[in-house]
Design an enzyme around this catalytic site. Structure first.
Site, PDB file in Angstrom:
ATOM      1  N   CYS A 205       4.466  54.149  30.032  1.00 19.75           N
ATOM      2  CA  CYS A 205       5.527  54.469  29.068  1.00 19.75           C
ATOM      3  C   CYS A 205       5.762  53.260  28.150  1.00 19.75           C
ATOM      4  CB  CYS A 205       6.795  54.938  29.777  1.00 19.75           C
ATOM      5  SG  CYS A 205       7.938  55.789  28.656  1.00 19.75           S
TER       6      CYS A 205
ATOM      7  N   HIS B 108       4.911  59.513  32.293  1.00 18.87           N
ATOM      8  CA  HIS B 108       5.268  58.895  33.572  1.00 18.87           C
ATOM      9  C   HIS B 108       4.438  59.511  34.694  1.00 18.87           C
ATOM     10  CE1 HIS B 108       8.805  56.488  32.425  1.00 18.87           C
ATOM     11  NE2 HIS B 108       9.002  57.426  31.505  1.00 18.87           N
TER      12      HIS B 108
ATOM     13  N   GLU C 202       4.391  58.679  37.704  1.00 15.25           N
ATOM     14  CA  GLU C 202       5.231  58.725  38.912  1.00 15.25           C
ATOM     15  C   GLU C 202       6.200  59.909  38.893  1.00 15.25           C
ATOM     16  OE1 GLU C 202       7.728  56.454  35.966  1.00 15.25           O
ATOM     17  OE2 GLU C 202       5.590  56.693  36.420  1.00 15.25           O
TER      18      GLU C 202
END
Length: 207
Positions: free
Chosen positions: A79, A181, A183
């Site tokens: 990001c 992202h 994650e």
């Protein structure tokens, strides 16, 4: 050991949890020696580009990062961390970046039908094959950003359509970036992190 760089601008807890899920030994640290000795580095990030660069400078990490990358250590920016890889950003005020991948970070143009920030799940379109892009075509990942990385086509690996072709993944040598992202992108995101793990430990001298 993979070091997640700590500069108070990252979604670090979620990144560390995701790495744990795929069996990666990782540590959050701003310690220069640990960064230099790491098998791989991850620079996550949320917030504004100028503040992030100021914090990296305050912690005397800019030279450390550049020197470590120059040795061939695999590096992944996530990001804002991907945006910091570039030469500069136009966010708020023109600010110099890490200069690891050529390009400038610019604001996403808003339209009546497409609001900024670009937020939500978007499909990926592969532009170049790299160690991190296999099996990603058409897969959905989660974005939250208002600026995009304007890079030469030679460094743009994956795009997402948001009025413009937003670079979703970029790379140059051992330096990789993901605008979305991983994650927060479910199994697809974990798969990308697992591929980065493979890059990090592909060299049998690393352990």
């Amino acid at each position: 050991m993979i070091i997640v760089i700590d500069y108070d601008a990252g979604n670090t807890a979620n990144v560390l949890r995701a790495l744990e899920k795929i069996g990666v030994a990782a540590e959050l640290s701003a310690d220069q020696e640990k960064i230099r000795q790491a098998d791989g580095l991850i620079l996550p990030g949320v917030g504004a580009f100028p503040a992030a660069m100021a914090e990296l400078e305050k912690r005397d990490l800019i030279t450390t990062i550049k020197d470590t990358v120059a040795t061939g250590t695999p590096f992944l920016g996530i990001c804002l961390g991907m945006q910091l890889l570039l030469d500069a950003s136009e966010e708020h005020v023109l600010t110099k970046g890490l200069g690891l991948i050529p390009g400038v970070c610019r604001e996403i143009p808003a339209t009546p039908s497409l609001k900024v920030p670009h937020m939500g799940w978007n499909a990926l379109d592969i532009q170049r094959d790299t160690a991190l892009t296999s099996d990603l075509s058409g897969k959905y990942v989660y974005f939250v950003h208002s600026y995009f990385t304007d890079v030469p086509a030679a460094f743009c690996d994956v795009t997402a359509d948001y009025g413009i072709k937003v670079p979703a993944m970029i790379s140059r040598g051992n330096v990789y970036g993901a605008q979305f992202h991983p994650e927060k992108s479910g199994d697809v995101g974990l798969g990308i992190l697992a591929k980065f793990k493979e890059v990090v430990y592909a060299d049998s001298t690393r352990n």
